[in-house]
Design a protein around this motif. Sequence first.
Motif, PDB file in Angstrom:
ATOM      1  N   HIS A  90       0.847  -1.197   0.000  1.00  0.00           N
ATOM      2  CA  HIS A  90       0.000   0.000   0.000  1.00  0.00           C
ATOM      3  C   HIS A  90       0.885   1.251   0.000  1.00  0.00           C
ATOM      4  N   VAL A  92       0.920   5.566   0.572  1.00  0.00           N
ATOM      5  CA  VAL A  92       0.251   6.796   1.010  1.00  0.00           C
ATOM      6  C   VAL A  92       0.881   7.931   0.210  1.00  0.00           C
ATOM      7  N   THR A 116      -3.341   2.955  -3.487  1.00  0.00           N
ATOM      8  CA  THR A 116      -2.821   4.211  -2.944  1.00  0.00           C
ATOM      9  C   THR A 116      -3.930   4.951  -2.210  1.00  0.00           C
ATOM     10  N   ILE A 131      -1.723   5.389   7.299  1.00  0.00           N
ATOM     11  CA  ILE A 131      -0.827   4.224   7.231  1.00  0.00           C
ATOM     12  C   ILE A 131      -1.565   2.949   7.661  1.00  0.00           C
ATOM     13  N   GLN A 132      -1.393   1.909   6.851  1.00  0.00           N
ATOM     14  CA  GLN A 132      -1.994   0.600   7.143  1.00  0.00           C
ATOM     15  C   GLN A 132      -0.862  -0.383   7.443  1.00  0.00           C
ATOM     16  N   THR A 135       1.387  -0.720   4.465  1.00  0.00           N
ATOM     17  CA  THR A 135       1.931   0.477   3.804  1.00  0.00           C
ATOM     18  C   THR A 135       3.452   0.361   3.718  1.00  0.00           C
ATOM     19  N   ILE A 165       8.749   2.870   6.883  1.00  0.00           N
ATOM     20  CA  ILE A 165       8.210   3.043   5.539  1.00  0.00           C
ATOM     21  C   ILE A 165       9.188   3.883   4.721  1.00  0.00           C
TER      22      ILE A 165
END
Length: 380
Positions: A90, A92, A116, A131-132, A135, A165
Amino acid sequence: MEFETRAIHEGQQPDPQTGAVIVPIYLTSTYQQDAIGQHKGYEYSRTGNPTRTALEEALASIENGKFGLAFASGLAATTTVLSLLKSGDHIVAGDDLYGGTYRLLERVVKNWGVNTTYVDIDHIADFETAIQPNTKLIWIETPTNPLLKIIDIAALTNIARKHNIILVVDNTFASPYFQRPLDLGADIVVHSTTKYLGGHSDIIGGAVVTSNEQLYTELKFYQNAIGAIPSPFDSWLVLRGIKTLAIRMREHEKNALFLAKFLEKHPKVERIYYPGLPSHEQHQLAQEQMSGFGGMISLELKGGFAEVERFASRLKLFLLAESLGGVESLLCYPAKMTHGSLPEAERLKRGIKDNLVRLSVGIENSLDLQTDLENALSSS
Ligand code: P1T
């Protein structure tokens, strides 16, 4: 060594064979090998070419990075960086982005199984909320295209590090002369070298710079595996552009600040976006994280689309064209040009209105540019 010196010399030593001061254009696709498994550092020009190596070293140096990679376009650089992701990952991203980057994310990368989430960049905390667990990457531009918003890179670095990330900053609008995201903690910098780095509207190119060796190794692998590399001639033109980047950027900024002050007071201008104006919402942040404000101005004209059409047709020096960062001034209408790939509702939600125009201020005489704008805006 200072920026100006590195831009002219880094990676660009005189040719050892002939003494040529300028790096030659190595127009070769392949290289003779001394014996099987033994070569002089080059095997095949998709993998490496000495003209491109010179450019990649110069790019790394001016971004204060360790490793540079050159590409056939800004979007080729972006695609190669996004190849770091796997199905199920994923992203962001900031919600003000070049329309082509949005199109790539929505119509290509989404098909790889990578989704996204777009964040309102006026609220930095929203990046963290978005944020997952899957991500893997945060993607931003700053200043953004086309609204010239400024995102706090250091604050975003803290968020990205906390969640492990990768933070990518597209530094095309500022250029490395005015902003160096790696110094502020970003992991990867991306450029469309088509713009300020090339500087003369004569090539399409892209770049990636990082100081992280593991990321570099992966990206170098993808550069070769995907193959979206620039030709030796295009590499040479970008290298030549970089030599004068510092003086061009100073002129772009001087002209843009002068014209922004003029336009801000003009009765036909409803709203102006230029980070160098004290009235810009993030002027303070721009002052802190950039050493200059760049050459891009966006403005909303009173009177809507009819006024935009009239303005565009009356300008003589500002050419109606996509792109930016060349020595000549350009006018772009984002709704139909650079951001035409955004669905209308999405475009309006992001603040790209029907009366928005974007100026790439060149390095012509500032009074000539002012006269051109004044005549195009005048009622007579
Ligand atoms: O056009 P290309 O070299 O592929 O670069 C794509 C790109 C990437 N990032 C930013 C911030 C950009 O502005 C662009 C290209 N932009 C234009 C063509 C434009 O007129 O805005």
